[in-house]
Design an enzyme around this catalytic site. Structure first.
Site, PDB file in Angstrom:
ATOM      1  N   LYS A  37       1.221  -0.880   0.589  1.00 48.95           N
ATOM      2  CA  LYS A  37       0.236   0.109   0.675  1.00 48.95           C
ATOM      3  C   LYS A  37       0.510   1.354   0.016  1.00 48.95           C
ATOM      4  O   LYS A  37       0.378   2.422  -0.262  1.00 48.95           O
ATOM      5  CB  LYS A  37      -0.751  -0.587   1.585  1.00 48.95           C
ATOM      6  CG  LYS A  37      -1.747  -0.810   0.836  1.00 48.95           C
ATOM      7  CD  LYS A  37      -2.550  -1.018   2.457  1.00 48.95           C
ATOM      8  CE  LYS A  37      -3.114  -2.658   2.401  1.00 48.95           C
ATOM      9  NZ  LYS A  37      -3.200  -3.200   4.486  1.00 48.95           N
ATOM     10  N   GLY A  38       2.371   1.294   0.317  1.00 52.56           N
ATOM     11  CA  GLY A  38       2.871   2.569   0.430  1.00 52.56           C
ATOM     12  C   GLY A  38       3.051   3.205   0.112  1.00 52.56           C
ATOM     13  O   GLY A  38       3.477   4.254  -0.226  1.00 52.56           O
ATOM     14  N   GLU A  92       7.637   2.966  -6.626  1.00 56.34           N
ATOM     15  CA  GLU A  92       7.611   2.044  -4.934  1.00 56.34           C
ATOM     16  C   GLU A  92       7.271   3.527  -4.461  1.00 56.34           C
ATOM     17  O   GLU A  92       8.403   4.286  -4.592  1.00 56.34           O
ATOM     18  CB  GLU A  92       8.079   1.194  -5.133  1.00 56.34           C
ATOM     19  CG  GLU A  92       8.588   0.508  -3.821  1.00 56.34           C
ATOM     20  CD  GLU A  92       8.156  -0.455  -3.148  1.00 56.34           C
ATOM     21  OE1 GLU A  92       6.342   0.266  -3.276  1.00 56.34           O
ATOM     22  OE2 GLU A  92       8.211  -1.536  -2.435  1.00 56.34           O
ATOM     23  N   ASP A  93       7.345   2.958  -2.732  1.00 50.52           N
ATOM     24  CA  ASP A  93       7.558   4.323  -1.644  1.00 50.52           C
ATOM     25  C   ASP A  93       9.374   4.373  -2.092  1.00 50.52           C
ATOM     26  O   ASP A  93       9.347   5.531  -1.573  1.00 50.52           O
ATOM     27  CB  ASP A  93       6.463   3.851  -0.250  1.00 50.52           C
ATOM     28  CG  ASP A  93       7.121   2.578  -0.325  1.00 50.52           C
ATOM     29  OD1 ASP A  93       7.500   1.652  -0.610  1.00 50.52           O
ATOM     30  OD2 ASP A  93       6.401   2.168   0.552  1.00 50.52           O
ATOM     31  N   ASP A  96      14.776  -0.861  -0.426  1.00 55.38           N
ATOM     32  CA  ASP A  96      15.618  -0.883   0.943  1.00 55.38           C
ATOM     33  C   ASP A  96      16.861  -1.745   0.505  1.00 55.38           C
ATOM     34  O   ASP A  96      17.459  -1.544   0.301  1.00 55.38           O
ATOM     35  CB  ASP A  96      14.744  -1.384   2.189  1.00 55.38           C
ATOM     36  CG  ASP A  96      15.443  -1.359   3.383  1.00 55.38           C
ATOM     37  OD1 ASP A  96      15.879  -0.711   3.566  1.00 55.38           O
ATOM     38  OD2 ASP A  96      14.710  -1.936   4.412  1.00 55.38           O
ATOM     39  N   LYS A 124      17.516   3.700  -0.204  1.00 60.40           N
ATOM     40  CA  LYS A 124      18.434   3.840   0.824  1.00 60.40           C
ATOM     41  C   LYS A 124      19.703   2.817   0.534  1.00 60.40           C
ATOM     42  O   LYS A 124      19.634   1.621   0.569  1.00 60.40           O
ATOM     43  CB  LYS A 124      17.811   3.133   2.495  1.00 60.40           C
ATOM     44  CG  LYS A 124      17.139   3.917   2.745  1.00 60.40           C
ATOM     45  CD  LYS A 124      16.265   2.938   4.378  1.00 60.40           C
ATOM     46  CE  LYS A 124      15.210   2.952   4.923  1.00 60.40           C
ATOM     47  NZ  LYS A 124      14.613   1.873   5.907  1.00 60.40           N
ATOM     48  N   PHE A 145      14.645   4.595   9.534  1.00 60.64           N
ATOM     49  CA  PHE A 145      13.035   4.427   9.802  1.00 60.64           C
ATOM     50  C   PHE A 145      12.456   5.630   8.939  1.00 60.64           C
ATOM     51  O   PHE A 145      12.112   6.266  10.162  1.00 60.64           O
ATOM     52  CB  PHE A 145      12.491   3.458  10.551  1.00 60.64           C
ATOM     53  CG  PHE A 145      11.782   2.336  10.059  1.00 60.64           C
ATOM     54  CD1 PHE A 145      11.489   0.955   9.465  1.00 60.64           C
ATOM     55  CD2 PHE A 145      10.166   2.861  10.548  1.00 60.64           C
ATOM     56  CE1 PHE A 145      10.542   1.011   8.582  1.00 60.64           C
ATOM     57  CE2 PHE A 145       8.911   2.057   9.894  1.00 60.64           C
ATOM     58  CZ  PHE A 145       9.330   0.880   9.405  1.00 60.64           C
ATOM     59  N   ASP A 152       4.676   3.260   6.140  1.00 63.18           N
ATOM     60  CA  ASP A 152       3.747   3.439   7.108  1.00 63.18           C
ATOM     61  C   ASP A 152       4.985   2.549   8.417  1.00 63.18           C
ATOM     62  O   ASP A 152       5.896   2.199   8.496  1.00 63.18           O
ATOM     63  CB  ASP A 152       2.439   1.858   7.106  1.00 63.18           C
ATOM     64  CG  ASP A 152       3.333   1.023   7.107  1.00 63.18           C
ATOM     65  OD1 ASP A 152       4.327   0.326   5.853  1.00 63.18           O
ATOM     66  OD2 ASP A 152       3.328  -0.449   7.511  1.00 63.18           O
ATOM     67  N   ARG A 158       0.842   6.113   7.623  1.00 62.32           N
ATOM     68  CA  ARG A 158       0.497   7.367   5.932  1.00 62.32           C
ATOM     69  C   ARG A 158      -0.001   8.303   5.250  1.00 62.32           C
ATOM     70  O   ARG A 158       0.331   8.531   4.343  1.00 62.32           O
ATOM     71  CB  ARG A 158      -0.213   5.358   5.195  1.00 62.32           C
ATOM     72  CG  ARG A 158       0.233   4.093   5.432  1.00 62.32           C
ATOM     73  CD  ARG A 158      -0.504   3.241   4.881  1.00 62.32           C
ATOM     74  NE  ARG A 158      -0.569   1.784   5.269  1.00 62.32           N
ATOM     75  CZ  ARG A 158       0.987   1.262   4.783  1.00 62.32           C
ATOM     76  NH1 ARG A 158       2.013   1.700   3.686  1.00 62.32           N
ATOM     77  NH2 ARG A 158       1.053  -0.088   4.848  1.00 62.32           N
TER      78      ARG A 158
HETATM   79  P1  IMP Z   1      12.884  -4.009  -0.220  1.00 61.78           P
HETATM   80  O1  IMP Z   1      12.198  -4.785  -0.541  1.00 61.78           O
HETATM   81  O2  IMP Z   1      13.748  -4.126   1.573  1.00 61.78           O
HETATM   82  O3  IMP Z   1      13.787  -3.355  -0.570  1.00 61.78           O
HETATM   83  O4  IMP Z   1      11.284  -3.193   0.664  1.00 61.78           O
HETATM   84  C1  IMP Z   1      10.991  -2.807   0.122  1.00 61.78           C
HETATM   85  C2  IMP Z   1       9.444  -2.365   1.192  1.00 61.78           C
HETATM   86  O5  IMP Z   1       9.580  -2.435   2.767  1.00 61.78           O
HETATM   87  C3  IMP Z   1       9.303  -0.549   1.170  1.00 61.78           C
HETATM   88  O6  IMP Z   1       8.167  -1.301  -0.016  1.00 61.78           O
HETATM   89  C4  IMP Z   1       8.185  -0.583   2.349  1.00 61.78           C
HETATM   90  O7  IMP Z   1       7.211  -1.353   2.362  1.00 61.78           O
HETATM   91  C5  IMP Z   1       9.525  -1.728   3.252  1.00 61.78           C
HETATM   92  N1  IMP Z   1       9.639  -0.387   3.739  1.00 61.78           N
HETATM   93  C6  IMP Z   1      11.657  -0.381   3.536  1.00 61.78           C
HETATM   94  N2  IMP Z   1      11.864   1.051   4.520  1.00 61.78           N
HETATM   95  C7  IMP Z   1      10.921   0.973   5.285  1.00 61.78           C
HETATM   96  C8  IMP Z   1      10.983   2.314   5.980  1.00 61.78           C
HETATM   97  O8  IMP Z   1      12.384   2.790   6.525  1.00 61.78           O
HETATM   98  N3  IMP Z   1       9.909   2.685   6.575  1.00 61.78           N
HETATM   99  C9  IMP Z   1       8.616   1.979   6.328  1.00 61.78           C
HETATM  100  N4  IMP Z   1       8.816   1.228   5.097  1.00 61.78           N
HETATM  101  C10 IMP Z   1       9.520   0.632   4.402  1.00 61.78           C
HETATM  102 MG    MG Z   2       6.223  -1.269   0.874  1.00 60.62          MG
END
Ligand code: IMP
Ligand code: MG
Length: 172
Positions: A37-38, A92-93, A96, A124, A145, A152, A158
């Site tokens: 939902k981000g 995408e939001d 990470d 990040k 974070f 969220d 959000r």
């Molecule tokens: P990844 O698969 O590790 O790249 O993570 C991606 C997802 O993790 C994003 O779509 C977010 O929903 C969540 N996420 C990663 N870092 C944060 C943060 O700092 N705050 C909130 N959600 C995060």
């Molecule tokens: Mg997400």
């Protein structure tokens, strides 16, 4: 709440990103695929600024619990239209570790879109595990974070109109 990026800065950056996307997709139509939902707030605000014709699609995956990535990606809600031959922009939001998007990029690539790119509000880079090409990045941030503008913490915050961050010991 700790503010990392205020609303004015976000809006200014979204104007720039939309301009760039309009330029890159001139004469085309885009299927925006938001990752629920981000991405919702970012996707709406970006789409409002685009002159290019767009369609909205959404996909929902799960990978996160609390503040930690589990690394295992599950599709909870799939696309509802065929993306074969289409110009797809994943929205995408935040990126990470890159786990979610490297999985999804491969998943969408198998459906043979004409093009496949990624737009993310935040990245990040220091946390990246998977190598990933990302065409449009709103802001690169350090390893905090963050919440707000769609992001969220356990499904809350959000709706904050800015990007805030949570530190150890913060009471929220
Ligand atoms: P990844 O698969 O590790 O790249 O993570 C991606 C997802 O993790 C994003 O779509 C977010 O929903 C969540 N996420 C990663 N870092 C944060 C943060 O700092 N705050 C909130 N959600 C995060
Ligand atoms: Mg997400």
């Amino acid at each position: 709440m700790n503010i990392l990026i205020n609303e004015t800065r976000i809006e200014k950056r979204l104007d720039e990103m939309a301009k760039q996307i309009d330029k890159d997709y001139e004469g085309k139509e885009i299927i925006l695929v938001g990752i629920l939902k981000g991405s919702v707030v970012f996707m709406v605000e970006l789409a409002k600024r685009l002159k290019t014709k767009v369609q909205f699609e959404f996909i929902e995956v799960s990978s996160y619990e609390g503040t930690e990535s589990t690394g295992k990606i599950k599709i909870k809600k799939d696309l509802q239209s065929d993306i074969e031959g289409k110009d797809v922009l994943i929205v995408e939001d935040i990126i990470d570790t890159g786990n979610t998007l490297s999985y999804l990029k491969e998943y969408f690539q198998e459906k043979n879109p004409n093009s496949l790119k990624i737009a993310t509000l935040l990245s990040k880079p220091s946390r990246r595990i998977k190598e990933l090409e990302v065409e449009y990045i709103g802001f690169k941030i350090e390893d905090k974070f963050v919440i707000g503008y769609g992001l969220d913490y356990n499904q809350k915050y959000r709706n904050l109109p800015y990007i805030g961050y949570i530190e150890d010991g913060d009471e929220i």
